[in-house]
Design a protein around this motif. Structure first.
Motif, PDB file in Angstrom:
ATOM      1  N   ILE A 176      27.958  36.943  50.277  1.00 51.58           N
ATOM      2  CA  ILE A 176      27.086  36.443  49.150  1.00 51.58           C
ATOM      3  C   ILE A 176      27.019  34.900  49.260  1.00 51.58           C
ATOM      4  O   ILE A 176      26.083  34.157  48.867  1.00 51.58           O
ATOM      5  CB  ILE A 176      27.881  36.827  47.641  1.00 51.58           C
ATOM      6  N   ILE A 216      21.980  36.744  44.934  1.00 52.99           N
ATOM      7  CA  ILE A 216      21.912  38.085  44.488  1.00 52.99           C
ATOM      8  C   ILE A 216      21.368  38.852  45.337  1.00 52.99           C
ATOM      9  O   ILE A 216      21.672  40.148  45.535  1.00 52.99           O
ATOM     10  CB  ILE A 216      21.106  38.099  43.071  1.00 52.99           C
ATOM     11  N   LYS A 243      23.992  39.840  47.767  1.00 59.15           N
ATOM     12  CA  LYS A 243      25.014  40.665  46.996  1.00 59.15           C
ATOM     13  C   LYS A 243      24.377  42.081  47.100  1.00 59.15           C
ATOM     14  O   LYS A 243      25.194  42.945  47.341  1.00 59.15           O
ATOM     15  CB  LYS A 243      25.051  40.134  45.558  1.00 59.15           C
ATOM     16  N   ARG A 287      19.106  43.988  39.478  1.00 59.87           N
ATOM     17  CA  ARG A 287      19.914  42.977  39.533  1.00 59.87           C
ATOM     18  C   ARG A 287      19.188  41.841  40.165  1.00 59.87           C
ATOM     19  O   ARG A 287      19.425  40.747  39.617  1.00 59.87           O
ATOM     20  CB  ARG A 287      21.054  43.363  40.320  1.00 59.87           C
ATOM     21  N   GLY A 334      28.151  32.405  38.510  1.00 65.71           N
ATOM     22  CA  GLY A 334      28.687  33.461  38.415  1.00 65.71           C
ATOM     23  C   GLY A 334      28.654  34.081  39.822  1.00 65.71           C
ATOM     24  O   GLY A 334      29.553  35.201  40.175  1.00 65.71           O
ATOM     25  N   LEU A 335      27.688  33.986  40.415  1.00 66.67           N
ATOM     26  CA  LEU A 335      27.624  34.435  41.813  1.00 66.67           C
ATOM     27  C   LEU A 335      28.508  33.851  42.907  1.00 66.67           C
ATOM     28  O   LEU A 335      28.844  34.533  43.784  1.00 66.67           O
ATOM     29  CB  LEU A 335      26.062  34.149  42.526  1.00 66.67           C
ATOM     30  N   GLN A 379      31.661  33.177  41.841  1.00 61.12           N
ATOM     31  CA  GLN A 379      32.762  33.974  41.542  1.00 61.12           C
ATOM     32  C   GLN A 379      32.891  35.453  42.445  1.00 61.12           C
ATOM     33  O   GLN A 379      33.526  35.684  43.061  1.00 61.12           O
ATOM     34  CB  GLN A 379      33.063  34.151  40.372  1.00 61.12           C
ATOM     35  N   SER A 380      31.414  36.024  42.298  1.00 68.23           N
ATOM     36  CA  SER A 380      31.214  37.329  42.990  1.00 68.23           C
ATOM     37  C   SER A 380      31.591  37.273  44.561  1.00 68.23           C
ATOM     38  O   SER A 380      32.116  37.904  45.070  1.00 68.23           O
ATOM     39  CB  SER A 380      29.904  37.608  42.911  1.00 68.23           C
ATOM     40  N   GLY A 381      31.258  36.044  44.985  1.00 73.32           N
ATOM     41  CA  GLY A 381      31.278  35.840  46.496  1.00 73.32           C
ATOM     42  C   GLY A 381      32.782  35.736  46.923  1.00 73.32           C
ATOM     43  O   GLY A 381      33.349  36.365  47.884  1.00 73.32           O
ATOM     44  N   LYS A 402      35.292  36.913  45.384  1.00 74.96           N
ATOM     45  CA  LYS A 402      35.817  37.968  44.944  1.00 74.96           C
ATOM     46  C   LYS A 402      35.620  38.840  46.402  1.00 74.96           C
ATOM     47  O   LYS A 402      36.499  39.693  46.833  1.00 74.96           O
ATOM     48  CB  LYS A 402      35.245  38.814  43.751  1.00 74.96           C
ATOM     49  N   GLN A 403      34.426  38.831  46.872  1.00 78.36           N
ATOM     50  CA  GLN A 403      34.081  39.934  48.045  1.00 78.36           C
ATOM     51  C   GLN A 403      34.745  39.301  49.080  1.00 78.36           C
ATOM     52  O   GLN A 403      35.445  40.290  49.859  1.00 78.36           O
ATOM     53  CB  GLN A 403      32.485  39.495  48.182  1.00 78.36           C
ATOM     54  N   GLU A 415      38.459  40.480  48.651  1.00 79.75           N
ATOM     55  CA  GLU A 415      38.593  41.990  48.908  1.00 79.75           C
ATOM     56  C   GLU A 415      38.422  42.570  50.486  1.00 79.75           C
ATOM     57  O   GLU A 415      39.183  43.301  50.811  1.00 79.75           O
ATOM     58  CB  GLU A 415      37.325  42.764  47.892  1.00 79.75           C
TER      59      GLU A 415
END
Length: 204
Positions: free
Chosen positions: A62, A121, A124, A140, A180-181, A183-185, A187-188, A191
């Protein structure tokens, strides 16, 4: 592909794609939208430039998408601003400097984040898979890409708020989506790191 190359070539390609889409918009008689039609034309144009890198395997995260999107947006904004500055210079040198200054200050609130959020996005949704056109139909993607288009259209609208309020409000909305993206990146990546450590422990 280095970011500086993405900025230059992405900027050039996005301009070319946008010019083609401008011709389409003229044939569809969308001129009644005024300057706001740029959102409908230029956001897809910039996205099309990103298709050149979307399937490079090592850039599957992401954060990669966000970075490439920002690079293409920066390139597009640079060439566009150069055009405006040249036009202003033909009338008045001081006006040219004002154009460069204002567009430079507002740049992080416009093309850079609009293209970044659209790319983020898309990356993602794609993940480690090959890009497919059907991904552009994902709810999305449509939600975020639609937001970028609406922000661009509102940016170019004749509505004005004192002290550049319109641009600051629209830019803030764009940054909320982009953060927000991000943060998702992050988190990715976290993980994936945990999965790698887990795999290494199992193979010990």
């Amino acid at each position: 592909m280095p970011v500086n190359s993405s900025t230059f070539f992405g900027g050039v390609l996005s301009l070319l794609f946008s010019l083609l889409l401008w011709k389409v918009s003229f044939s569809l008689s969308l001129d009644w939208l005024g300057a706001s039609v740029a959102g409908i034309v230029e956001e897809p144009g910039k996205l099309m430039a990103l298709f050149l890198v979307v399937n490079i395997t090592k850039y599957r995260y992401i954060l990669n998408g966000l970075l490439f999107g920002a690079a293409v947006g920066t390139g597009f904004a640079t060439f566009e601003s150069a055009g405006y500055a040249l036009r202003a210079a033909l009338a008045d040198t001081d006006l040219m400097l004002d154009v460069i200054l204002i567009r430079g200050i507002l740049a992080p609130f416009s093309h850079i984040i609009w293209t970044s959020m659209s790319a983020g996005i898309l990356w993602k949704i794609k993940g480690a898979k090959k890009f497919e056109v059907s991904m552009l139909k994902d709810a999305r993607f449509l939600k975020v890409f639609g937001t970028a288009i609406v922000l661009h259209m509102a940016w170019n609208s004749p509505i004005e708020i004192p002290f550049y309020g319109k641009y600051l409000i629209l830019g803030s909305i764009g940054w909320i989506v982009t953060l927000g993206l991000i943060q998702s990146g992050l988190k990715q990546l976290k993980e994936e790191k945990l999965n790698i450590l887990k795999h290494e422990r199992l193979n010990m």
